[in-house]
Design a protein around this motif. Structure first.
Motif, PDB file in Angstrom:
ATOM      1  N   ARG A   1      -6.759   1.903  -0.676  1.00 27.05           N
ATOM      2  CA  ARG A   1      -6.591   0.900  -1.740  1.00 27.05           C
ATOM      3  C   ARG A   1      -7.459  -0.308  -1.442  1.00 27.05           C
ATOM      4  O   ARG A   1      -7.374  -0.886  -0.360  1.00 27.05           O
ATOM      5  CB  ARG A   1      -5.116   0.505  -1.834  1.00 27.05           C
ATOM      6  CG  ARG A   1      -4.816  -0.413  -2.996  1.00 27.05           C
ATOM      7  CD  ARG A   1      -3.330  -0.487  -3.255  1.00 27.05           C
ATOM      8  NE  ARG A   1      -2.853   0.716  -3.934  1.00 27.05           N
ATOM      9  CZ  ARG A   1      -1.578   0.974  -4.206  1.00 27.05           C
ATOM     10  NH1 ARG A   1      -0.655   0.112  -3.841  1.00 27.05           N
ATOM     11  NH2 ARG A   1      -1.230   2.065  -4.826  1.00 27.05           N
TER      12      ARG A   1
ATOM     13  N   CYS B   1      -3.097   5.630   2.564  1.00 23.34           N
ATOM     14  CA  CYS B   1      -2.074   6.636   2.837  1.00 23.34           C
ATOM     15  C   CYS B   1      -2.733   7.992   3.016  1.00 23.34           C
ATOM     16  O   CYS B   1      -3.818   8.241   2.485  1.00 23.34           O
ATOM     17  CB  CYS B   1      -1.013   6.676   1.749  1.00 23.34           C
ATOM     18  SG  CYS B   1      -1.527   7.423   0.220  1.00 23.34           S
TER      19      CYS B   1
ATOM     20  N   HIS C   1       7.127   9.490   5.005  1.00 21.58           N
ATOM     21  CA  HIS C   1       8.067  10.082   4.051  1.00 21.58           C
ATOM     22  C   HIS C   1       7.883  11.590   4.045  1.00 21.58           C
ATOM     23  O   HIS C   1       6.754  12.069   4.091  1.00 21.58           O
ATOM     24  CB  HIS C   1       7.795   9.593   2.626  1.00 21.58           C
ATOM     25  CG  HIS C   1       7.958   8.130   2.432  1.00 21.58           C
ATOM     26  ND1 HIS C   1       9.186   7.529   2.287  1.00 21.58           N
ATOM     27  CD2 HIS C   1       7.040   7.132   2.345  1.00 21.58           C
ATOM     28  CE1 HIS C   1       9.016   6.232   2.125  1.00 21.58           C
ATOM     29  NE2 HIS C   1       7.730   5.953   2.155  1.00 21.58           N
TER      30      HIS C   1
ATOM     31  N   PHE D   1       2.635   3.026  -1.876  1.00 23.17           N
ATOM     32  CA  PHE D   1       2.076   4.270  -2.410  1.00 23.17           C
ATOM     33  C   PHE D   1       3.138   5.246  -2.905  1.00 23.17           C
ATOM     34  O   PHE D   1       2.795   6.305  -3.406  1.00 23.17           O
ATOM     35  CB  PHE D   1       1.238   4.971  -1.328  1.00 23.17           C
ATOM     36  CG  PHE D   1       0.004   4.228  -0.957  1.00 23.17           C
ATOM     37  CD1 PHE D   1      -1.147   4.329  -1.723  1.00 23.17           C
ATOM     38  CD2 PHE D   1      -0.018   3.398   0.146  1.00 23.17           C
ATOM     39  CE1 PHE D   1      -2.288   3.642  -1.393  1.00 23.17           C
ATOM     40  CE2 PHE D   1      -1.157   2.698   0.488  1.00 23.17           C
ATOM     41  CZ  PHE D   1      -2.293   2.821  -0.279  1.00 23.17           C
ATOM     42  N   TYR D   2       4.402   4.920  -2.740  1.00 20.43           N
ATOM     43  CA  TYR D   2       5.419   5.934  -3.043  1.00 20.43           C
ATOM     44  C   TYR D   2       6.768   5.270  -3.283  1.00 20.43           C
ATOM     45  O   TYR D   2       7.193   4.434  -2.481  1.00 20.43           O
ATOM     46  CB  TYR D   2       5.508   6.904  -1.858  1.00 20.43           C
ATOM     47  CG  TYR D   2       6.507   8.017  -1.988  1.00 20.43           C
ATOM     48  CD1 TYR D   2       6.434   8.928  -3.030  1.00 20.43           C
ATOM     49  CD2 TYR D   2       7.537   8.171  -1.062  1.00 20.43           C
ATOM     50  CE1 TYR D   2       7.340   9.962  -3.140  1.00 20.43           C
ATOM     51  CE2 TYR D   2       8.451   9.203  -1.166  1.00 20.43           C
ATOM     52  CZ  TYR D   2       8.339  10.096  -2.205  1.00 20.43           C
ATOM     53  OH  TYR D   2       9.242  11.118  -2.314  1.00 20.43           O
TER      54      TYR D   2
ATOM     55  N   ASP E   1      -7.790   2.302  -6.441  1.00 23.79           N
ATOM     56  CA  ASP E   1      -7.385   3.336  -5.491  1.00 23.79           C
ATOM     57  C   ASP E   1      -8.513   4.346  -5.359  1.00 23.79           C
ATOM     58  O   ASP E   1      -8.898   4.970  -6.346  1.00 23.79           O
ATOM     59  CB  ASP E   1      -6.115   4.052  -5.985  1.00 23.79           C
ATOM     60  CG  ASP E   1      -4.856   3.269  -5.686  1.00 23.79           C
ATOM     61  OD1 ASP E   1      -4.938   2.254  -4.976  1.00 23.79           O
ATOM     62  OD2 ASP E   1      -3.789   3.669  -6.180  1.00 23.79           O
TER      63      ASP E   1
ATOM     64  N   ARG F   1       4.973   3.804   7.696  1.00 24.87           N
ATOM     65  CA  ARG F   1       6.081   4.570   7.127  1.00 24.87           C
ATOM     66  C   ARG F   1       5.695   6.041   7.047  1.00 24.87           C
ATOM     67  O   ARG F   1       4.522   6.374   6.902  1.00 24.87           O
ATOM     68  CB  ARG F   1       6.414   4.067   5.712  1.00 24.87           C
ATOM     69  CG  ARG F   1       7.176   2.777   5.718  1.00 24.87           C
ATOM     70  CD  ARG F   1       7.637   2.416   4.345  1.00 24.87           C
ATOM     71  NE  ARG F   1       6.549   2.126   3.433  1.00 24.87           N
ATOM     72  CZ  ARG F   1       6.682   1.441   2.306  1.00 24.87           C
ATOM     73  NH1 ARG F   1       7.855   0.997   1.946  1.00 24.87           N
ATOM     74  NH2 ARG F   1       5.656   1.211   1.527  1.00 24.87           N
TER      75      ARG F   1
ATOM     76  N   VAL G   1       0.196   0.156   5.800  1.00 23.65           N
ATOM     77  CA  VAL G   1       0.283  -0.997   4.897  1.00 23.65           C
ATOM     78  C   VAL G   1       0.085  -2.323   5.613  1.00 23.65           C
ATOM     79  O   VAL G   1      -0.099  -3.354   4.952  1.00 23.65           O
ATOM     80  CB  VAL G   1       1.637  -1.016   4.140  1.00 23.65           C
ATOM     81  CG1 VAL G   1       1.717   0.137   3.172  1.00 23.65           C
ATOM     82  CG2 VAL G   1       2.813  -0.991   5.072  1.00 23.65           C
TER      83      VAL G   1
ATOM     84  N   LYS H   1       8.582  14.347   1.401  1.00 23.28           N
ATOM     85  CA  LYS H   1       8.947  14.445  -0.013  1.00 23.28           C
ATOM     86  C   LYS H   1       9.710  15.728  -0.289  1.00 23.28           C
ATOM     87  O   LYS H   1       9.804  16.599   0.584  1.00 23.28           O
ATOM     88  CB  LYS H   1       7.679  14.396  -0.867  1.00 23.28           C
ATOM     89  CG  LYS H   1       6.882  13.110  -0.694  1.00 23.28           C
ATOM     90  CD  LYS H   1       5.686  13.134  -1.595  1.00 23.28           C
ATOM     91  CE  LYS H   1       4.722  12.034  -1.259  1.00 23.28           C
ATOM     92  NZ  LYS H   1       3.469  12.159  -2.021  1.00 23.28           N
TER      93      LYS H   1
ATOM     94  N   LEU I   1       3.920  12.208   3.859  1.00 22.74           N
ATOM     95  CA  LEU I   1       3.098  11.054   3.499  1.00 22.74           C
ATOM     96  C   LEU I   1       3.145  10.022   4.619  1.00 22.74           C
ATOM     97  O   LEU I   1       4.221   9.587   5.027  1.00 22.74           O
ATOM     98  CB  LEU I   1       3.620  10.433   2.203  1.00 22.74           C
ATOM     99  CG  LEU I   1       2.897   9.198   1.694  1.00 22.74           C
ATOM    100  CD1 LEU I   1       1.556   9.568   1.075  1.00 22.74           C
ATOM    101  CD2 LEU I   1       3.729   8.454   0.668  1.00 22.74           C
TER     102      LEU I   1
ATOM    103  N   GLN J   1       2.009   9.402  -7.955  1.00 22.79           N
ATOM    104  CA  GLN J   1       3.080   8.639  -7.293  1.00 22.79           C
ATOM    105  C   GLN J   1       2.576   7.261  -6.873  1.00 22.79           C
ATOM    106  O   GLN J   1       3.307   6.270  -6.984  1.00 22.79           O
ATOM    107  CB  GLN J   1       3.591   9.419  -6.076  1.00 22.79           C
ATOM    108  CG  GLN J   1       4.494  10.576  -6.468  1.00 22.79           C
ATOM    109  CD  GLN J   1       4.647  11.611  -5.366  1.00 22.79           C
ATOM    110  OE1 GLN J   1       3.846  11.676  -4.442  1.00 22.79           O
ATOM    111  NE2 GLN J   1       5.669  12.443  -5.489  1.00 22.79           N
ATOM    112  N   ALA J   2       1.334   7.202  -6.424  1.00 23.30           N
ATOM    113  CA  ALA J   2       0.768   5.907  -6.024  1.00 23.30           C
ATOM    114  C   ALA J   2       0.624   4.978  -7.235  1.00 23.30           C
ATOM    115  O   ALA J   2       0.860   3.768  -7.140  1.00 23.30           O
ATOM    116  CB  ALA J   2      -0.577   6.114  -5.348  1.00 23.30           C
TER     117      ALA J   2
ATOM    118  N   ILE K   1      -5.725   8.156   0.216  1.00 21.71           N
ATOM    119  CA  ILE K   1      -5.942   7.092  -0.777  1.00 21.71           C
ATOM    120  C   ILE K   1      -6.211   5.807  -0.007  1.00 21.71           C
ATOM    121  O   ILE K   1      -5.417   5.409   0.848  1.00 21.71           O
ATOM    122  CB  ILE K   1      -4.725   6.911  -1.708  1.00 21.71           C
ATOM    123  CG1 ILE K   1      -4.418   8.218  -2.444  1.00 21.71           C
ATOM    124  CG2 ILE K   1      -4.987   5.802  -2.717  1.00 21.71           C
ATOM    125  CD1 ILE K   1      -3.228   8.133  -3.382  1.00 21.71           C
TER     126      ILE K   1
ATOM    127  N   GLU L   1       2.009   6.263   5.487  1.00 20.68           N
ATOM    128  CA  GLU L   1       1.556   5.046   4.805  1.00 20.68           C
ATOM    129  C   GLU L   1       1.101   4.023   5.841  1.00 20.68           C
ATOM    130  O   GLU L   1       1.802   3.777   6.824  1.00 20.68           O
ATOM    131  CB  GLU L   1       2.685   4.457   3.969  1.00 20.68           C
ATOM    132  CG  GLU L   1       2.945   5.199   2.683  1.00 20.68           C
ATOM    133  CD  GLU L   1       3.933   4.470   1.797  1.00 20.68           C
ATOM    134  OE1 GLU L   1       3.559   4.030   0.709  1.00 20.68           O
ATOM    135  OE2 GLU L   1       5.099   4.329   2.214  1.00 20.68           O
TER     136      GLU L   1
END
Lengths: 217, 153
Positions: free
Chosen positions: B125, B111, B93, A47-48, B130, B91, B105, B95, B101, A164-165, B123, B103
């Motif tokens: 997926r 996310c 992050h 996603f980033y 998305d 994960r 996965v 920014k 963020l 970004q995604a 989001i 995540e």
């Protein structure tokens, strides 16, 4: 007060310097490269792309406009000389970037005094890669963001996550192909001949200053 | 009514006392400013001293009381809440615009992005699609369901 020494870019190969070249159009089949902080081993973008935060005008390097160059040329820091040899490289096709249409479903509907809708429907965010050569980096391009076809100064916060995604999804397709270009231990040694050539060009005034936005292709 | 009489020592002391009074005023004024600032500071905020995971969840689910938290606190609490439901972020992050963020996965790809403006973007997926949701702090249970069960939630 200590004077900061100005970085001239003498360690950047002379083939990358703009010199007397002019901006060109970026073809849809070209490939552009973006440097980013390295992912942990075996990780995907998902996603980033780490560090992909400046969505209004992201810097990339074109492949077609970089004659005799490699994707690793994007690791040169043209401003301060702190080159990013430990960074990874993400790759995109400009055609795919241009095909991105990211709608903002939460767009405000504007009405006039008689309650008639002036503007409705989601704002569409689109992107375009333009050639934007820097004096010491001719293949430098910029990914510009547009909202409803007009240049956007600031992307709204929630839209950033979505955009970004989308970019991460595009980069993921070429991630394995770009893996070969991640070699942080491979630092090019200084080349005295190159330094001399760059110094001579600077002395002779053969370098362009930054092109104004109007001249961008 | 006769004017009060001052002896010479009192008169001489007046400018000194005035200065001291002014200095004291300034000092109290500065204290007030610091107190106001400290209210906004995430460390000194009285509400945040009492901030806990339980209070966050209960207030965000059914409360109407106002309470101040930073988006970092919200992100941490969300992360803890999701972890208690078995959804551990793979994960995290931070920014450059300081949004956080998370995540996911390893299982369902999703996310959660907590923005400093207070918006929370989720989001989910599913294949090439998305699904994007813009939510708020009050939607903690929905965020958990979205990350766990996808858009079928």
């Amino acid at each position: 007060m200590a004077l900061e020494r100005r970085y001239l870019g003498c360690d950047i190969p002379i083939r990358l310097w703009t010199l007397l070249r002019t901006p060109q159009a970026v073809s849809a089949s070209d490939r552009v490269y973006m440097r980013h902080e390295p992912l942990a081993p075996g990780q995907c973008y998902e996603f980033y792309i780490p560090g992909h935060d400046n969505l209004e005008d992201s810097s990339v390097n074109s492949d077609d406009l970089n004659l005799f160059g490699t994707p690793r040329d994007v690791l040169f820091d043209t401003r301060r000389g702190n080159h990013y040899w430990n960074f990874q490289i993400a790759s995109f096709f400009p055609g795919e970037i241009a095909a991105l249409n990211v709608p903002n479903e939460n767009t405000i509907v504007y009405r006039d005094r008689e309650r008639k809708v002036i503007k409705s429907g989601p704002d569409m965010f689109t992107f375009r890669v333009v050639h934007d050569p820097a004096p010491s980096m001719y293949p430098h391009c910029t990914i510009l963001a547009y909202r409803n076809g007009e240049s956007v100064k600031k992307v709204p916060s929630p839209m950033k996550t979505v955009i970004q995604a989308q970019f991460a999804r595009l980069a993921e397709r070429l991630r394995l192909a770009m893996k070969a270009h991640y070699c942080p231990e491979n630092i090019p040694p200084p080349n005295p001949l190159n330094q001399l050539a760059v110094w001579l060009c600077l002395q002779l005034g053969l370098t362009h200053k930054k092109f104004p936005p109007a001249q961008r292709q | 009514m006769s004017r009060p009489q001052y002896d010479s020592s009192t008169v001489a002391a007046r400018p000194f006392m005035a200065r001291m009074f002014f200095a004291a005023l300034c000092f109290t004024g500065t204290q007030d400013i610091h107190a106001k600032n400290s209210k906004l500071s995430p460390i000194c905020c009285e509400d945040l001293q009492n901030f806990s995971q339980e209070s966050f969840e209960s207030k965000s689910l059914d409360g109407t009381d106002l309470f101040e938290v930073t988006h970092r606190d919200v992100a941490d609490s969300l992360q803890n809440t999701l972890a208690r439901h078995g959804l551990h972020a793979d994960r995290k992050h931070i920014k450059s615009d300081s949004s956080i963020l998370l995540e996911f996965v390893s299982g369902r790809k999703a996310c959660v992005d907590v923005h400093p403006t207070g918006e929370i973007v989720v989001i989910v997926r599913e294949g090439d699609v998305d699904n994007v949701f813009e939510l708020g702090v009050q939607d903690v249970s929905l965020i958990v369901e979205l990350v766990r069960d996808g858009i079928g939630a």
